[in-house]
Design a protein around this motif. Structure first.
Motif, PDB file in Angstrom:
ATOM      1  N   THR A   1       0.835  -1.206   0.000  1.00  0.00           N
ATOM      2  CA  THR A   1       0.000   0.000   0.000  1.00  0.00           C
ATOM      3  C   THR A   1       0.868   1.254   0.000  1.00  0.00           C
ATOM      4  N   ALA A   2       1.879   1.278   0.873  1.00  0.00           N
ATOM      5  CA  ALA A   2       2.790   2.431   0.939  1.00  0.00           C
ATOM      6  C   ALA A   2       3.558   2.572  -0.375  1.00  0.00           C
ATOM      7  N   ALA A   3       3.985   1.439  -0.944  1.00  0.00           N
ATOM      8  CA  ALA A   3       4.709   1.463  -2.227  1.00  0.00           C
ATOM      9  C   ALA A   3       3.798   1.978  -3.338  1.00  0.00           C
ATOM     10  N   ALA A   4       2.545   1.547  -3.328  1.00  0.00           N
ATOM     11  CA  ALA A   4       1.583   2.007  -4.345  1.00  0.00           C
ATOM     12  C   ALA A   4       1.429   3.521  -4.268  1.00  0.00           C
ATOM     13  N   ALA A   5       1.305   4.065  -3.060  1.00  0.00           N
ATOM     14  CA  ALA A   5       1.148   5.520  -2.900  1.00  0.00           C
ATOM     15  C   ALA A   5       2.358   6.247  -3.483  1.00  0.00           C
TER      16      ALA A   5
ATOM     17  N   VAL B   1       1.520  -9.709  -5.294  1.00  0.00           N
ATOM     18  CA  VAL B   1       0.666  -8.522  -5.415  1.00  0.00           C
ATOM     19  C   VAL B   1      -0.763  -8.952  -5.720  1.00  0.00           C
ATOM     20  N   TYR B   2      -0.905  -9.940  -6.606  1.00  0.00           N
ATOM     21  CA  TYR B   2      -2.245 -10.387  -7.009  1.00  0.00           C
ATOM     22  C   TYR B   2      -3.000 -11.018  -5.855  1.00  0.00           C
ATOM     23  N   TYR B   3      -2.279 -11.531  -4.884  1.00  0.00           N
ATOM     24  CA  TYR B   3      -2.926 -12.134  -3.713  1.00  0.00           C
ATOM     25  C   TYR B   3      -3.668 -11.052  -2.920  1.00  0.00           C
ATOM     26  N   TYR B   4      -3.087  -9.841  -2.869  1.00  0.00           N
ATOM     27  CA  TYR B   4      -3.668  -8.758  -2.078  1.00  0.00           C
ATOM     28  C   TYR B   4      -4.539  -7.825  -2.903  1.00  0.00           C
ATOM     29  N   PHE B   5      -4.157  -7.610  -4.161  1.00  0.00           N
ATOM     30  CA  PHE B   5      -4.871  -6.665  -5.023  1.00  0.00           C
ATOM     31  C   PHE B   5      -5.079  -7.309  -6.387  1.00  0.00           C
TER      32      PHE B   5
ATOM     33  N   LEU C   1      -5.323  -1.220  -6.197  1.00  0.00           N
ATOM     34  CA  LEU C   1      -4.076  -0.628  -5.681  1.00  0.00           C
ATOM     35  C   LEU C   1      -4.210   0.886  -5.545  1.00  0.00           C
ATOM     36  N   VAL C   2      -4.868   1.511  -6.512  1.00  0.00           N
ATOM     37  CA  VAL C   2      -5.094   2.960  -6.437  1.00  0.00           C
ATOM     38  C   VAL C   2      -5.941   3.267  -5.204  1.00  0.00           C
ATOM     39  N   GLN C   3      -6.970   2.435  -4.985  1.00  0.00           N
ATOM     40  CA  GLN C   3      -7.815   2.610  -3.800  1.00  0.00           C
ATOM     41  C   GLN C   3      -6.987   2.486  -2.520  1.00  0.00           C
ATOM     42  N   ALA C   4      -6.083   1.511  -2.497  1.00  0.00           N
ATOM     43  CA  ALA C   4      -5.212   1.327  -1.328  1.00  0.00           C
ATOM     44  C   ALA C   4      -4.312   2.548  -1.142  1.00  0.00           C
TER      45      ALA C   4
ATOM     46  N   SER D   1      -6.262   5.251   0.435  1.00  0.00           N
ATOM     47  CA  SER D   1      -6.456   5.042   1.879  1.00  0.00           C
ATOM     48  C   SER D   1      -5.167   5.378   2.625  1.00  0.00           C
ATOM     49  N   GLU D   2      -4.022   5.153   1.981  1.00  0.00           N
ATOM     50  CA  GLU D   2      -2.731   5.528   2.571  1.00  0.00           C
ATOM     51  C   GLU D   2      -2.629   7.056   2.687  1.00  0.00           C
ATOM     52  N   HIS D   3      -3.042   7.777   1.633  1.00  0.00           N
ATOM     53  CA  HIS D   3      -3.028   9.244   1.679  1.00  0.00           C
ATOM     54  C   HIS D   3      -3.944   9.747   2.805  1.00  0.00           C
ATOM     55  N   THR D   4      -5.115   9.120   2.941  1.00  0.00           N
ATOM     56  CA  THR D   4      -6.065   9.514   3.991  1.00  0.00           C
ATOM     57  C   THR D   4      -5.453   9.281   5.370  1.00  0.00           C
ATOM     58  N   ALA D   5      -4.839   8.105   5.550  1.00  0.00           N
ATOM     59  CA  ALA D   5      -4.231   7.773   6.848  1.00  0.00           C
ATOM     60  C   ALA D   5      -3.109   8.748   7.180  1.00  0.00           C
ATOM     61  N   ARG D   6      -2.292   9.094   6.165  1.00  0.00           N
ATOM     62  CA  ARG D   6      -1.189  10.041   6.399  1.00  0.00           C
ATOM     63  C   ARG D   6      -1.723  11.422   6.758  1.00  0.00           C
ATOM     64  N   LEU D   7      -2.769  11.840   6.043  1.00  0.00           N
ATOM     65  CA  LEU D   7      -3.373  13.151   6.321  1.00  0.00           C
ATOM     66  C   LEU D   7      -3.922  13.180   7.742  1.00  0.00           C
TER      67      LEU D   7
END
Length: 200
Positions: A19-23, A50-54, A60-63, A66-72
């Motif tokens: 998720t962090a890498a995707a962001a 990756v396919y196991y999780y997304f 992945l964009v959605q994840a 959610s990472e941007h939201t959590a950081r904010l």
């Protein structure tokens, strides 16, 4: 910890790394140019994992959103420890200016994503990225309201628009000084706001 609890903890850490890498990668390369393999490489996990999780890039964009939201939320939570709402707003502007080198290279993480996702015909991701920006607007509005200023929603719009504009221009012109100058102007503006005034 049992083996299954261990496995769950490792899976959760791996998902978080992805998720962090995707962001990061989506911010640097954009949605269209990013592959699942790029994200796997950045997270240091095998691409098959990756396919196991997304299942799709959109997930992945959605994840990443959610990472941007959590950081904010984490960042505004830290700002809330400052007693004065004006100091919180000024610390926000200072943090934006501190990120000027990243803005020069890639623009604002959520702003660039919003523009790119808006160009796509399908999906609701553009609305979801809008929700992240709305969250920042609402937080800023709360600070202006706490200061007793009239039209706190307009003031929040001015502040966040200024940030998006300076990020865009710094990126387009490859000039970090734009962020420094505009940041200084925003700090002066915040200092000038009193209960009956404060237009930029």
């Amino acid at each position: 910890m049992t083996n299954s609890a261990n496995r769950r903890a490792r899976a959760s850490q791996k998902r978080q790394r992805l998720t962090a890498a995707a962001a990061r990668v989506l911010h640097e390369q954009g949605v269209e140019r990013t592959t699942l393999a790029d994200i796997a490489r950045e997270a240091d996990v095998p691409v098959g994992n990756v396919y196991y999780y997304f299942k799709t890039k959109d997930e992945l964009v959605q994840a990443a959103l959610s990472e941007h939201t959590a950081r904010l939320d984490e960042f505004t939570g830290r700002l809330e420890q400052l007693a004065d709402p004006r100091d919180r707003l000024k610390a926000l502007v200072e943090a934006w200016v501190d990120q000027r080198d990243i803005a020069v290279r890639h623009g604002c993480p959520t702003g660039t994503l919003a523009v790119e996702l808006d160009k796509r015909a399908e999906g609701t991701l553009d609305a979801e990225v809008g929700a992240v920006i709305r969250r920042l607007l609402n937080w800023a509005e709360g600070q202006f309201r706490e200061l007793g200023l009239s039209h706190p929603d307009d003031l929040a719009l001015t502040l966040v628009s200024a940030y998006q504009g300076m990020s865009l221009l710094a990126n387009a012109l490859r000039d970090p000084d734009i962020m420094t100058r505009e940041g200084a102007r925003l700090l002066r503006w915040l200092d000038s706001l009193h209960a009956h005034g404060g237009h930029l």
